[in-house]
Enzyme design. Structure first.
Site, mmCIF file in Angstrom:
data_model
loop_
_atom_site.group_PDB
_atom_site.id
_atom_site.type_symbol
_atom_site.label_atom_id
_atom_site.label_comp_id
_atom_site.label_asym_id
_atom_site.label_seq_id
_atom_site.Cartn_x
_atom_site.Cartn_y
_atom_site.Cartn_z
ATOM 1 N N ASP A 35 0.856 -1.168 0.000
ATOM 2 C CA ASP A 35 0.000 0.000 0.000
ATOM 3 C C ASP A 35 0.900 1.229 0.000
ATOM 4 O O ASP A 35 2.040 1.167 0.452
ATOM 5 C CB ASP A 35 -0.893 -0.012 1.240
ATOM 6 C CG ASP A 35 -2.020 1.000 1.114
ATOM 7 O OD1 ASP A 35 -2.718 1.242 2.101
ATOM 8 O OD2 ASP A 35 -2.191 1.558 0.008
ATOM 9 N N SER A 36 0.369 2.340 -0.498
ATOM 10 C CA SER A 36 1.239 3.497 -0.806
ATOM 11 C C SER A 36 1.538 4.369 0.414
ATOM 12 O O SER A 36 2.372 5.263 0.355
ATOM 13 C CB SER A 36 0.536 4.380 -1.844
ATOM 14 O OG SER A 36 -0.764 4.696 -1.354
ATOM 15 N N GLY A 37 0.822 4.103 1.524
ATOM 16 C CA GLY A 37 1.070 4.928 2.691
ATOM 17 C C GLY A 37 0.033 6.019 2.861
ATOM 18 O O GLY A 37 -0.036 6.665 3.902
ATOM 19 N N GLY A 38 -0.834 6.186 1.854
ATOM 20 C CA GLY A 38 -1.856 7.235 1.904
ATOM 21 C C GLY A 38 -2.707 7.128 3.155
ATOM 22 O O GLY A 38 -2.994 8.091 3.848
ATOM 23 N N PHE A 39 -3.105 5.918 3.463
ATOM 24 C CA PHE A 39 -4.013 5.685 4.593
ATOM 25 C C PHE A 39 -3.336 6.028 5.915
ATOM 26 O O PHE A 39 -3.886 6.730 6.755
ATOM 27 C CB PHE A 39 -4.415 4.216 4.592
ATOM 28 C CG PHE A 39 -5.433 3.833 5.628
ATOM 29 C CD1 PHE A 39 -5.030 3.279 6.833
ATOM 30 C CD2 PHE A 39 -6.781 4.022 5.395
ATOM 31 C CE1 PHE A 39 -5.968 2.920 7.794
ATOM 32 C CE2 PHE A 39 -7.720 3.653 6.350
ATOM 33 C CZ PHE A 39 -7.315 3.103 7.545
ATOM 34 N N ASP B 131 -2.459 8.260 -2.507
ATOM 35 C CA ASP B 131 -3.807 8.852 -2.483
ATOM 36 C C ASP B 131 -4.101 9.436 -1.107
ATOM 37 O O ASP B 131 -3.378 9.192 -0.144
ATOM 38 C CB ASP B 131 -4.842 7.762 -2.792
ATOM 39 C CG ASP B 131 -4.879 6.691 -1.696
ATOM 40 O OD1 ASP B 131 -3.790 6.381 -1.136
ATOM 41 O OD2 ASP B 131 -5.957 6.167 -1.417
ATOM 42 N N GLN C 200 -11.515 7.119 -5.119
ATOM 43 C CA GLN C 200 -11.983 7.743 -3.897
ATOM 44 C C GLN C 200 -13.399 8.296 -4.128
ATOM 45 O O GLN C 200 -14.182 7.668 -4.825
ATOM 46 C CB GLN C 200 -10.999 8.840 -3.446
ATOM 47 C CG GLN C 200 -9.654 8.298 -2.964
ATOM 48 C CD GLN C 200 -9.737 7.514 -1.666
ATOM 49 O OE1 GLN C 200 -10.723 7.582 -0.919
ATOM 50 N NE2 GLN C 200 -8.694 6.741 -1.385
ATOM 51 N N GLY D 273 -11.109 4.612 0.589
ATOM 52 C CA GLY D 273 -12.033 5.504 1.286
ATOM 53 C C GLY D 273 -13.248 4.807 1.843
ATOM 54 O O GLY D 273 -14.244 5.435 2.193
ATOM 55 N N ASP E 69 -8.059 -7.038 1.628
ATOM 56 C CA ASP E 69 -7.053 -7.118 2.695
ATOM 57 C C ASP E 69 -7.710 -6.586 3.965
ATOM 58 O O ASP E 69 -8.568 -5.697 3.886
ATOM 59 C CB ASP E 69 -5.828 -6.263 2.361
ATOM 60 C CG ASP E 69 -5.959 -4.844 2.928
ATOM 61 O OD1 ASP E 69 -6.541 -3.988 2.216
ATOM 62 O OD2 ASP E 69 -5.543 -4.612 4.082
ATOM 63 N N CYS F 187 -12.772 -27.395 10.454
ATOM 64 C CA CYS F 187 -11.689 -26.560 9.929
ATOM 65 C C CYS F 187 -10.418 -27.376 9.739
ATOM 66 O O CYS F 187 -10.065 -28.194 10.590
ATOM 67 C CB CYS F 187 -11.422 -25.409 10.908
ATOM 68 S SG CYS F 187 -10.060 -24.332 10.429
ATOM 69 N N CYS G 184 -7.362 -26.228 9.645
ATOM 70 C CA CYS G 184 -6.121 -25.522 10.004
ATOM 71 C C CYS G 184 -5.336 -26.268 11.069
ATOM 72 O O CYS G 184 -5.857 -27.162 11.756
ATOM 73 C CB CYS G 184 -6.460 -24.107 10.484
ATOM 74 S SG CYS G 184 -6.876 -23.969 12.237
ATOM 75 N N CYS H 262 -6.986 -26.226 14.604
ATOM 76 C CA CYS H 262 -8.182 -27.062 14.779
ATOM 77 C C CYS H 262 -7.886 -28.546 14.609
ATOM 78 O O CYS H 262 -8.588 -29.405 15.148
ATOM 79 C CB CYS H 262 -9.263 -26.646 13.787
ATOM 80 S SG CYS H 262 -9.881 -24.987 14.117
ATOM 81 N N HIS I 155 -5.677 -19.910 12.812
ATOM 82 C CA HIS I 155 -7.070 -20.290 12.509
ATOM 83 C C HIS I 155 -7.798 -19.192 11.733
ATOM 84 O O HIS I 155 -8.456 -19.463 10.717
ATOM 85 C CB HIS I 155 -7.850 -20.592 13.795
ATOM 86 C CG HIS I 155 -9.324 -20.695 13.520
ATOM 87 N ND1 HIS I 155 -9.912 -21.815 12.974
ATOM 88 C CD2 HIS I 155 -10.313 -19.770 13.658
ATOM 89 C CE1 HIS I 155 -11.206 -21.594 12.786
ATOM 90 N NE2 HIS I 155 -11.480 -20.367 13.183
#
Ligand SMILES: CNc1nc2c(CC[C@H]3O[C@@H](OC)[C@H](O)[C@@H]3O)c3nc(N)[nH]c(=O)c3cc2[nH]1
Ligand SMILES: [Zn+2]
Length: 380
Positions: free
Chosen positions: A104-108, A158, A200, A227, A277, A315, A317, A320, A346
């Site tokens: 991710d670009s770091g905008g958030f 962004d 956005q 956004g 994500d 499950c 995993c 489990c 899990h």
């Protein structure tokens, strides 16, 4: 280079909105071709913000079926620095992960973590949450940092518009994010690496459409939808998807950023989202909450002190297959790290397996009934 071939329910639709209302599904099962492999969608991408998916190893991620994992430019730029990662041979080598990586670009983070930030046309000035130093990110700096890291998919710089936001602010910010996307595109010179733009528009239908149309005309290989998942009611998020997704090219991936819980995933897939994500599965695991198809199970609760069944008997995993709720509860109560590892394993397996099940339902043209059955059982 990313190319996509999408199978799934194909219908010629007069009006997408009308079609969705009468139950049409825009769900599709695709394949992403990247320098580190071909990956199936819909897909959930475990978040490894600081070059590690907290509490699990790359080998365990591979075993549970993770295909692409996330890392974050804001964090790695501040520590250890992206030039250092480049000297180490890039992020894949640095963290010993040979699957796909998206950064991710770091905008958030600039807008959510950095106190005292100032946004101008040039970029964003902020104070590091680590040492308080004054920092600055621009499209050019964010793209250079991501080229250093060497992810397969990188994101344009962004502004994630806060929620709620005034219309005028959302309009000006969205227009600036589109100019930043163009600057990101010009600064991106690394071949074989795909740059996604980020749509956005706040919670305003018209701004969402303008943002999507403007970014599509710049012809990116894929599109993030940003956004959202910023505190808005879920119906508002779905309404923004309904306005945005139909405007994005069918043969390119759509990535809904920061989402989410299984009920949001199944709705977003219905609108035509391919990639997700979210820190939710790893974050809630660390406070002892497990994700199940019926909702959350707080393993730490006293009710499970003598419960010798696994978190979920169906499950596959590692947690489990080998351990009981009573054992995991004991570890969590004793602050044993292995307890957090088991709940994290899990939760990640649950979401990765859930997207696999959605893909299979789409390919067998039974996605809408799959969605109905899941939502009937899942309590938020
Ligand atoms: C949770 N909701 C949410 N997450 C979001 C992220 C990723 C957070 C990134 O930060 C970390 O998760 C907190 C991970 O590294 C992730 O990639 C976003 N990123 C960008 N660039 N633009 C957005 O509009 C945006 C919106 C989001 N909404
Ligand atoms: Zn499990």
């Amino acid at each position: 280079m990313l190319t996509c071939a999408f199978a799934g329910q194909k219908k010629v639709l007069a009006a997408y909105e009308e079609a969705v209302k009468c139950g049409y599904s825009g769900a599709r099962a695709g394949r992403l071709h990247t320098p580190h492999g071909v990956f199936d969608t819909p897909m959930f991408m475990p978040v490894g913000t600081q070059a590690t998916v907290k509490a699990v190893s790359p080998r365990e991620l591979k075993e549970m079926g993770a295909q692409i994992i996330l890392s974050n430019t804001y964090h790695l730029y501040l520590r250890p620095g992206t030039e250092l990662v480049a000297e180490a041979g890039g992020l894949h080598r640095f963290m010993d992960w040979d699957g796909g990586i998206l950064t991710d670009s770091g905008g958030f983070q600039v807008f959510s973590l950095g106190p005292l930030r100032k946004i101008t046309e040039e970029g964003a000035a902020f104070r590091s949450h680590i040492d308080g130093s004054t920092q600055f990110l621009s499209p050019e700096i964010a793209i250079k940092a991501q080229m250093n890291l060497g992810a397969d998919i990188i994101m344009a710089f962004d502004e994630c518009i806060p929620y709620p936001a005034e219309y005028q602010y959302a309009k000006l910010s969205t227009e600036r994010t589109t100019r930043w996307a163009e600057r990101s595109q010009k600064a991106h010179t690394r071949s074989g690496q795909a740059l996604f733009a980020i749509v956005q528009g706040g919670m305003y239908q018209d701004l969402r459409r303008v943002s999507a149309n403007d970014l599509v005309s710049l012809d990116f290989p894929g599109y993030g939808i940003g956004g959202l998942s910023v505190g808005e009611p879920k119906p508002v998020m779905y309404e923004m998807l309904e306005q945005t997704v139909p405007l994005l090219p069918e043969n390119k991936p759509r990535y809904l950023m920061g989402v989410g819980t299984p009920d949001c995933l199944v709705e977003a897939v219905r609108y035509g989202i391919d990639m997700f994500d979210c820190v939710f599965p790893t974050r809630v695991a660390r406070n002892g909450t497990a994700m199940t198809k019926s909702g959350r199970l707080v393993v730490k609760n006293a009710a499970y002190a003598k419960d010798f069944l696994p978190i979920d008997e169906n499950c596959g995993c590692y947690a489990c297959q080998n351990f009981s709720r009573a054992y995991i509860r004991h570890l969590l109560k004793a602050d044993e790290i292995f307890g957090l590892r088991l709940t994290t394993i899990h939760n990640l397996y649950f979401l990765l397996d859930f997207t696999k099940k959605m893909r299979q339902a789409i390919l067998e043209d039974r996605f809408l009934s799959f969605r109905e059955e899941f939502l009937a059982q899942y309590c938020k």
